[in-house]
Design a protein around this motif. Structure first.
Motif, PDB file in Angstrom:
ATOM      1  N   THR A   1      35.906  40.319  48.739  1.00 42.35           N
ATOM      2  CA  THR A   1      36.383  41.546  48.774  1.00 42.35           C
ATOM      3  C   THR A   1      36.303  42.274  50.061  1.00 42.35           C
ATOM      4  OG1 THR A   1      34.493  42.231  47.714  1.00 42.35           O
ATOM      5  CG2 THR A   1      36.253  41.451  46.155  1.00 42.35           C
TER       6      THR A   1
ATOM      7  N   SER B   1      37.826  41.663  52.773  1.00 42.93           N
ATOM      8  CA  SER B   1      39.105  41.572  53.433  1.00 42.93           C
ATOM      9  C   SER B   1      40.070  41.282  52.283  1.00 42.93           C
ATOM     10  CB  SER B   1      39.236  40.394  54.298  1.00 42.93           C
ATOM     11  OG  SER B   1      40.361  40.286  54.937  1.00 42.93           O
ATOM     12  N   GLU B   2      40.470  42.777  52.034  1.00 41.87           N
ATOM     13  CA  GLU B   2      41.602  42.617  50.768  1.00 41.87           C
ATOM     14  C   GLU B   2      42.715  41.809  51.173  1.00 41.87           C
ATOM     15  OE1 GLU B   2      42.748  43.581  46.963  1.00 41.87           O
ATOM     16  OE2 GLU B   2      41.065  44.077  48.028  1.00 41.87           O
ATOM     17  N   GLU B   3      43.159  41.996  52.564  1.00 43.08           N
ATOM     18  CA  GLU B   3      44.254  41.232  52.995  1.00 43.08           C
ATOM     19  C   GLU B   3      44.280  39.619  52.754  1.00 43.08           C
ATOM     20  OE1 GLU B   3      47.050  40.635  57.088  1.00 43.08           O
ATOM     21  OE2 GLU B   3      45.277  41.911  57.015  1.00 43.08           O
TER      22      GLU B   3
ATOM     23  N   LEU C   1      41.828  38.043  51.035  1.00 44.78           N
ATOM     24  CA  LEU C   1      41.577  37.876  49.422  1.00 44.78           C
ATOM     25  C   LEU C   1      43.058  37.832  48.540  1.00 44.78           C
ATOM     26  CD1 LEU C   1      39.849  37.801  47.014  1.00 44.78           C
ATOM     27  CD2 LEU C   1      40.039  40.302  46.720  1.00 44.78           C
ATOM     28  N   GLN C   2      44.087  38.840  49.090  1.00 43.35           N
ATOM     29  CA  GLN C   2      45.300  38.402  48.371  1.00 43.35           C
ATOM     30  C   GLN C   2      46.089  37.258  48.653  1.00 43.35           C
ATOM     31  OE1 GLN C   2      46.760  40.295  45.810  1.00 43.35           O
ATOM     32  NE2 GLN C   2      44.775  41.233  45.816  1.00 43.35           N
TER      33      GLN C   2
END
Length: 640
Positions: free
Chosen positions: A608, A610-612, A614-615
């Protein structure tokens, strides 16, 4: 002629008693003789005590009776009385002239022989005379069948063993092609004799083929011009065929045939002008290829085969003195100058008494230096003999002429330590501070070592480079005296290997294998929330500590939850790997958490940051699930 042996009754018998016994024997023997018997009779006593008056008739211990002249006199002598029963402890034997056995002419018992050092013009006196058992000293066959027995300029009838001239001629005749190797007749067996015959035929036949090469083949270039092509390929093929035959022979015969062939074809020369299309059409190129093959064969025979040291020395001397080397390949003249296994420096290195590979003798330093081909052969033999500790000592100090190939062989030292049974030392040797073998790990090689350390089993192979440890069809067997490494040591090994090799760090299969080990086949109880929270900092500290390129796991970390701590450590390393880039395939890695989903959620929370990323990881897994025929148990726990 007959001989009678008489034994005295005891050592204290008087001369008179002994004399009476002898007379009784004579009487007994003469009675059995016919009146016309003229044979000579000898009576011998083995009595150790003899009277000092040897000239006295009464003290004679040997009586000789010839031609029956004294028969009547002895038979009617009053002093001769029949033997009594008590005197029957005597043995009577007889002998006759020996049979005429096969012999050299100079030893003939019938015809006298006159010796001369080197007379070959004509027979001396009666040297040409023979009996039916006389042998020719030169030909080693019956003199009656010797074609040179009385031939002028040869005259084998004058030969004998006390002349250096005749001995040399005999050796030349009997040894034939083998004389150039400086063999003695006692060294020749049926295998070497067969090799000598094959060499003789080879020399004649290859000469004819080479003559054809020298003459060349006339080709029509156009209607007005002809061209002569000198193609060495037929000669190359003929020599190759002979070397193939040599490889099928006894090891000593193979050595003789290889070097004998080299002595012949290395005298061949190149003819300037057009040649065939093949590089081997050029005699110089073809000779080099043939010589390299002979060298490889001889090096294997010297290092691996159990050849006698004296025989090896003669082969080495012949190679250096009898084989012709052009100036451009003069360096190959020392290719067979190989240390014997009982060489002082080599033995001291193998036994661990010399760890530098340098020996000082009278102020002169000698380094353990060998050709790479010889190093590979020694490695092969020591592996076959399971002398892995000695092999490691040798590879650490020997110097060679091919650094690239030698590095690949040195990288196998950890494997050889494994085969010795010391897995801990083997793991340590993979990660030295300089030039670590683990830096050259491929994913397959990492998995091979991981399996060795986990199971204490190894592939049953003879290797010369790392890739050979990954043969898929290799049979694995237990390593004698080896104990599998503990799980904590396996984790340390894997994490250190990931630091050294980017290929191992990025490979999905390597992560799957490591996570399979730490997840085990049994679900672990979920640790307390406090431990899970504290573990994030501890794991980060362990993974980012590069002191001495080592991985140190604090005892306090895995003291309460030993299995869970190791699982969290590897899961934390995986989370950093996923943040670093795409992991494909990801599903096999995720599925290793099926029994410990709490650890997977803990790992996923690390992503979490790095949201980018993670997605993108979520989309990668989603795409894999869509493309796969099975299902992923862990995918249900990934938040959308």
């Amino acid at each position: 002629m007959e001989i009678l042996l008489s034994h005295s009754l005891n050592n204290t018998s008087s001369a008179t008693e002994f004399n009476g016994t002898v007379r009784q024997i004579i009487f007994k023997k003469l009675v059995m003789c016919t009146a016309g018997d003229s044979r000579e009779i000898i009576i011998i006593s083995d009595d150790e005590e003899e009277d000092s008056e040897k000239d006295s008739e009464n003290n004679q211990s040997c009586l000789i009776i010839e031609d029956g002249k004294k028969t009547d006199e002895l038979l009617h002598s009053e002093s001769l009385v029949p033997p009594s029963a008590s005197d029957e402890d005597l043995v009577v034997t007889f002998s006759r002239r020996a049979d005429n056995l096969p012999h050299a002419r100079y030893d003939c018992p019938i015809h006298p022989f006159t010796a001369s050092d080197y007379e070959t013009a004509a027979p001396l006196t009666s040297n040409q005379l023979i009996c039916d058992q006389c042998f020719c000293y030169i030909c080693d066959k019956l003199a009656s069948s010797c074609a040179m027995w009385t031939c002028g300029g040869q005259c084998h009838c004058n030969s004998h063993k006390k002349s250096e001239f005749w001995n040399n001629l005999r050796n030349s005749f009997l040894l034939g092609e083998l004389k150039m190797f400086n063999f003695s007749l006692s060294e020749i067996d049926s295998h070497l004799r067969h090799a000598e015959i094959m060499l003789q035929n080879f020399r004649k036949e290859v000469s004819a083929v080479f003559s054809t090469f020298v003459l060349g083949q006339i080709t029509q270039q156009n209607c007005r011009q002809q061209e002569v092509i000198h193609d060495y390929v037929p000669v190359f093929n003929f020599v190759t065929s002979f070397l193939n035959q040599a490889d099928k022979q006894n090891i000593r015969a193979a050595a003789v045939m290889n070097l004998g062939a080299a002595e012949v074809f290395m005298k061949h020369f190149h003819i300037p002008g057009p040649t065939g299309a093949s590089p081997l059409s050029n005699a110089s190129n073809a000779k080099l290829v043939l010589l390299q093959r002979v060298i490889r064969t001889m090096q294997r025979l010297i290092v691996v085969a159990n050849l006698p040291p004296g025989f090896v020395q003669k082969m080495q001397n012949f190679y250096q003195t009898a084989v012709y080397f052009p100036a451009d390949i003069k360096s190959m003249k020392n290719s067979l100058s190989i240390r014997s296994w009982d060489d002082v420096l080599l033995v001291s290195v193998l036994k661990g008494q010399n760890v530098s590979g340098v020996r000082k003798d009278k102020g002169k330093k000698t380094h353990l230096t060998e050709e790479m081909s010889v190093v590979l052969l020694r490695s092969e033999l020591l592996q076959h003999q399971r002398r892995y500790r000695e092999l490691c000592r040798y590879l650490k100090v020997v110097q060679t002429d091919d650094s690239a190939r030698f590095q690949k062989l040195q990288d196998l030292i950890p494997f050889f330590l494994c085969m010795q049974g010391d897995l801990t030392e083997a793991m340590t040797s993979l990660f030295p501070s300089v030039n670590a073998p683990a830096c050259r790990f491929s994913p397959q090689l990492f998995l091979a070592y991981l399996r060795i350390f986990q199971t204490a089993m190894a592939p049953k192979v003879v290797v010369s480079q790392l890739e050979q440890l990954c043969f898929p069809n290799a049979v694995w067997e237990s390593i004698k005296d080896a104990v599998p490494l503990k799980c904590v040591d396996l984790v340390k090994f894997a994490l250190k290997a990931q630091r050294c090799s980017a290929a191992v760090y990025t490979d999905s299969h390597c992560w799957t294998s490591l996570l399979t080990i730490v997840n085990s086949s049994t679900a672990f109880p979920q640790p307390s929330p406090e431990f899970l929270q504290e573990s994030r900092n501890v794991v980060k500290s362990i993974l980012f500590s590069h002191q001495n390129s080592n991985v140190t796991i604090p005892r306090s970390f895995h003291e309460v939850y030993p299995h869970q701590a190791l699982l969290l450590l590897v899961s934390g390393a995986l989370s950093f790997r996923i943040l670093n880039g795409a992991l494909c395939p990801a599903l096999p890695v995720i599925n290793t958490f099926k029994d410990n989903m709490w650890a997977f959620r803990w790992m996923f929370e690390n992503l979490t940051v790095s949201e980018e990323r993670l997605q993108s990881f979520y989309q990668e897994v989603k795409q894999e699930v869509a493309n796969s025929t099975g299902s992923s148990l862990a995918f249900n726990f990934i938040p959308s």
